[in-house]
Design a protein around this motif. Structure first.
Motif, PDB file in Angstrom:
ATOM      1  N   GLN A 296       0.846  -1.369  -0.195  1.00 51.15           N
ATOM      2  CA  GLN A 296       0.006  -0.255  -0.299  1.00 51.15           C
ATOM      3  C   GLN A 296       0.948   1.164   0.001  1.00 51.15           C
ATOM      4  OE1 GLN A 296      -2.540  -0.188   3.095  1.00 51.15           O
ATOM      5  NE2 GLN A 296      -3.081   1.996   3.044  1.00 51.15           N
ATOM      6  N   LEU A 297       1.895   1.462   0.908  1.00 52.76           N
ATOM      7  CA  LEU A 297       2.795   2.305   1.295  1.00 52.76           C
ATOM      8  C   LEU A 297       3.186   2.847  -0.924  1.00 52.76           C
ATOM      9  CD1 LEU A 297       4.192   1.696   4.430  1.00 52.76           C
ATOM     10  CD2 LEU A 297       3.031   3.784   3.542  1.00 52.76           C
ATOM     11  N   LYS A 298       3.932   1.995  -1.119  1.00 51.72           N
ATOM     12  CA  LYS A 298       4.262   1.269  -2.487  1.00 51.72           C
ATOM     13  C   LYS A 298       3.484   2.087  -3.524  1.00 51.72           C
ATOM     14  CE  LYS A 298       7.537  -1.482  -5.551  1.00 51.72           C
ATOM     15  NZ  LYS A 298       7.753  -2.417  -5.996  1.00 51.72           N
ATOM     16  N   ARG A 299       2.323   2.182  -3.590  1.00 57.75           N
ATOM     17  CA  ARG A 299       0.886   2.537  -4.130  1.00 57.75           C
ATOM     18  C   ARG A 299       1.130   3.906  -4.137  1.00 57.75           C
ATOM     19  NH1 ARG A 299      -3.737   0.365  -2.854  1.00 57.75           N
ATOM     20  NH2 ARG A 299      -2.812  -1.652  -2.175  1.00 57.75           N
ATOM     21  N   ASP A 300       0.765   4.178  -2.343  1.00 56.71           N
ATOM     22  CA  ASP A 300       0.721   5.435  -2.741  1.00 56.71           C
ATOM     23  C   ASP A 300       1.939   6.379  -3.238  1.00 56.71           C
ATOM     24  OD1 ASP A 300      -1.427   4.990  -1.247  1.00 56.71           O
ATOM     25  OD2 ASP A 300      -0.095   5.277   0.712  1.00 56.71           O
ATOM     26  N   ARG A 301       2.848   5.831  -3.182  1.00 58.90           N
ATOM     27  CA  ARG A 301       4.327   6.467  -3.640  1.00 58.90           C
ATOM     28  C   ARG A 301       3.899   6.585  -5.144  1.00 58.90           C
ATOM     29  NH1 ARG A 301       7.284   4.345   0.224  1.00 58.90           N
ATOM     30  NH2 ARG A 301       7.902   2.454  -0.812  1.00 58.90           N
ATOM     31  N   LEU A 302       3.667   6.084  -5.682  1.00 57.37           N
ATOM     32  CA  LEU A 302       3.920   5.523  -7.391  1.00 57.37           C
ATOM     33  C   LEU A 302       2.653   6.242  -7.423  1.00 57.37           C
ATOM     34  CD1 LEU A 302       3.795   1.692  -8.064  1.00 57.37           C
ATOM     35  CD2 LEU A 302       5.033   3.541  -8.566  1.00 57.37           C
ATOM     36  N   GLU A 303       1.725   7.057  -6.631  1.00 54.63           N
ATOM     37  CA  GLU A 303       0.465   7.748  -7.313  1.00 54.63           C
ATOM     38  C   GLU A 303       0.605   9.495  -6.643  1.00 54.63           C
ATOM     39  OE1 GLU A 303      -3.087   7.081  -4.769  1.00 54.63           O
ATOM     40  OE2 GLU A 303      -2.860   4.770  -6.492  1.00 54.63           O
ATOM     41  N   ASN A 304       1.930   9.200  -5.895  1.00 55.61           N
ATOM     42  CA  ASN A 304       2.078  10.494  -5.347  1.00 55.61           C
ATOM     43  C   ASN A 304       3.809  10.651  -5.495  1.00 55.61           C
ATOM     44  OD1 ASN A 304       2.709  13.017  -4.821  1.00 55.61           O
ATOM     45  ND2 ASN A 304       1.157  12.639  -3.062  1.00 55.61           N
ATOM     46  N   PRO A 305       4.566  11.026  -6.342  1.00 59.14           N
ATOM     47  CA  PRO A 305       6.106  10.527  -6.389  1.00 59.14           C
ATOM     48  C   PRO A 305       6.490  11.818  -5.411  1.00 59.14           C
ATOM     49  CG  PRO A 305       4.880  10.784  -8.948  1.00 59.14           C
ATOM     50  CD  PRO A 305       4.370  11.295  -7.661  1.00 59.14           C
ATOM     51  N   SER A 306       5.806  12.781  -4.974  1.00 56.71           N
ATOM     52  CA  SER A 306       6.595  13.912  -3.858  1.00 56.71           C
ATOM     53  C   SER A 306       7.056  13.398  -3.021  1.00 56.71           C
ATOM     54  CB  SER A 306       5.626  14.847  -3.698  1.00 56.71           C
ATOM     55  OG  SER A 306       4.648  14.530  -2.990  1.00 56.71           O
ATOM     56  N   ILE A 307       5.856  12.398  -2.500  1.00 57.72           N
ATOM     57  CA  ILE A 307       6.200  11.383  -1.295  1.00 57.72           C
ATOM     58  C   ILE A 307       7.202  10.389  -0.939  1.00 57.72           C
ATOM     59  CG2 ILE A 307       4.859   9.468   0.247  1.00 57.72           C
ATOM     60  CD1 ILE A 307       2.084  10.200  -0.638  1.00 57.72           C
ATOM     61  N   LYS A 308       8.147  11.126  -0.070  1.00 52.67           N
ATOM     62  CA  LYS A 308       9.147  10.104  -0.251  1.00 52.67           C
ATOM     63  C   LYS A 308       9.291   9.470   1.226  1.00 52.67           C
ATOM     64  CE  LYS A 308      11.581  12.248  -3.903  1.00 52.67           C
ATOM     65  NZ  LYS A 308      10.472  12.194  -4.390  1.00 52.67           N
TER      66      LYS A 308
ATOM     67  N   THR B  99       0.085   8.508   7.616  1.00 55.00           N
ATOM     68  CA  THR B  99      -1.162   8.054   7.543  1.00 55.00           C
ATOM     69  C   THR B  99      -1.736   7.436   9.046  1.00 55.00           C
ATOM     70  OG1 THR B  99      -0.659   6.682   5.509  1.00 55.00           O
ATOM     71  CG2 THR B  99      -2.334   6.672   5.766  1.00 55.00           C
ATOM     72  N   CYS B 100      -1.533   6.898   9.836  1.00 56.29           N
ATOM     73  CA  CYS B 100      -2.369   6.070  10.546  1.00 56.29           C
ATOM     74  C   CYS B 100      -1.520   7.265  11.758  1.00 56.29           C
ATOM     75  CB  CYS B 100      -1.650   5.068  11.109  1.00 56.29           C
ATOM     76  SG  CYS B 100      -1.673   3.670   9.355  1.00 56.29           S
ATOM     77  N   ARG B 101      -1.019   7.742  11.749  1.00 57.21           N
ATOM     78  CA  ARG B 101      -0.571   9.052  13.512  1.00 57.21           C
ATOM     79  C   ARG B 101      -1.564   9.436  13.666  1.00 57.21           C
ATOM     80  NH1 ARG B 101       3.319  14.698  13.959  1.00 57.21           N
ATOM     81  NH2 ARG B 101       5.441  12.734  14.311  1.00 57.21           N
TER      82      ARG B 101
ATOM     83  N   ILE C 147      12.800  10.845   6.929  1.00 60.52           N
ATOM     84  CA  ILE C 147      12.801   9.459   7.146  1.00 60.52           C
ATOM     85  C   ILE C 147      11.407   9.233   7.377  1.00 60.52           C
ATOM     86  CG2 ILE C 147      12.914   7.452   8.391  1.00 60.52           C
ATOM     87  CD1 ILE C 147      16.030   8.094   6.928  1.00 60.52           C
ATOM     88  N   GLY C 148      10.490   9.572   8.174  1.00 62.55           N
ATOM     89  CA  GLY C 148       9.450  10.610   9.045  1.00 62.55           C
ATOM     90  C   GLY C 148       9.472   9.130   9.978  1.00 62.55           C
TER      91      GLY C 148
END
Ligand code: GLU
Ligand code: ZN
Length: 299
Positions: free
Chosen positions: A108-120, A125-127, A166-167
């Motif tokens: 899911q995290l990989k999919r999010d990154r593909l959809e929004n490449p600015s997410i590094k 999400t779960c915070r 890092i996040g």
């Protein structure tokens, strides 16, 4: 000779395979540094990541260190015997309200990154999810919007904003394994390590570890990140890259070679000296500063 100083160093291999030249290089440098300071040199087996453990690796590591005359002080310790201490640390962090469960899968995290490449980094999400999830989850730590400064004795001061770079990072995985970042901080604290000498590939992890030390009220040891050995393609030697294990039948030659790579300029006449003579020379003339600012050494 009994230890005469308060210096405590360590070598902490993960038993995911036998020692290769790169890990022996790190072992040797941390050993020489500890002995030069008349300190202790501890051997800790970082065996928490059970899916990656290789049968017989611990025994092979021990035999290899022994064959090279790299004798550790006291008993060998195993992280797998300290589970309750890692759990305690998580509880202390939980009391500070900085731990939260994360149900995001890697996919899911990989999919999010593909959809929004600015997410590094992990996007948090779960915070703010309130419910404690029943489904499989990891535990993450909230990272602050502030720079962490580390002071590496070979590389100088470095700053990192772990929130940006890092996040919120994982401290316990969804397979219930304590993360390397958490475990190393708790283990180094338990062993009262005063200085960590390790490969520069872990420099990037150090701000996260300093952050955890601050949250847990632990002292920060000195850090010296030494170069890693790379092959002719510039790839780090690693167990994952199936680098060949070091032999134990030509220890003198290998040790001489490693001392050369460690910029110690061993005299030619020692190239045929017995192992312990070469090691004694190496301890007395050891100067870690010759590794200043070097990041990689090519085979
Ligand atoms: N166990 C880690 C490894 O083998 C090293 C831990 C450390 O030196 O901080 O890569
Ligand atoms: Zn999540």
């Amino acid at each position: 000779m009994p230890p005469q100083s308060s210096y405590i160093g360590r070598f902490a291999p993960s038993p995911t395979g036998p020692l290769h030249l790169g890990s022996l290089f790190t072992a040797l440098a941390s050993f020489l540094q500890a002995r030069k300071h008349q300190g202790q040199w501890l051997l800790r087996i970082d065996d928490l990541d059970t899916p990656r453990l290789a049968t017989g690796a611990t025994e092979k590591i021990i035999t290899t260190l022994d064959a090279y005359g790299l004798h550790w002080d006291g008993e060998i310790t195993y992280e797998s015997q300290w589970l309750e201490h890692y759990q305690n640390a998580i509880e202390r962090l939980t009391q500070q309200d900085i731990i939260y469960p994360c149900t995001c899968s890697r996919k899911q995290l990989k999919r999010d990154r593909l959809e929004n490449p600015s997410i590094k980094t992990y996007p948090g999400t779960c915070r703010y999810h309130r419910q404690s999830p029943l489904s499989p989850h990891s535990l993450r730590i909230k990272t602050p919007e502030q720079s962490i400064t580390i002071d590496d004795l070979l590389h100088g001061q470095l700053q990192q904003n772990i929130h940006h770079d890092i996040g919120d990072f994982i401290i316990k995985r969804r397979d219930h394994i304590f993360s390397y970042q958490l475990a190393v901080v708790v283990s180094d604290h338990r062993q009262k390590i005063t200085e960590v000498v390790r490969g520069i590939d872990l420099l990037d992890s150090t701000p996260r570890q300093v952050f955890l030390q601050q949250r847990l009220g632990f002292a920060t040891p000195n850090y010296q990140h030494i170069p890693i050995i790379v092959d002719s393609h510039g790839t780090k030697l690693s167990k994952q890259a199936f680098s060949t294990p070091v032999h134990t039948h030509n220890t003198r030659q290998t040790l001489y070679y490693l001392l050369t790579q460690l910029q110690q300029n061993p005299p030619q006449e020692l190239s045929s000296a017995p192992l312990n003579e070469l090691l004694d020379w190496a301890i007395s003339s050891w100067d870690i500063k010759s590794l200043k600012k070097i990041t990689a050494i090519s085979l």
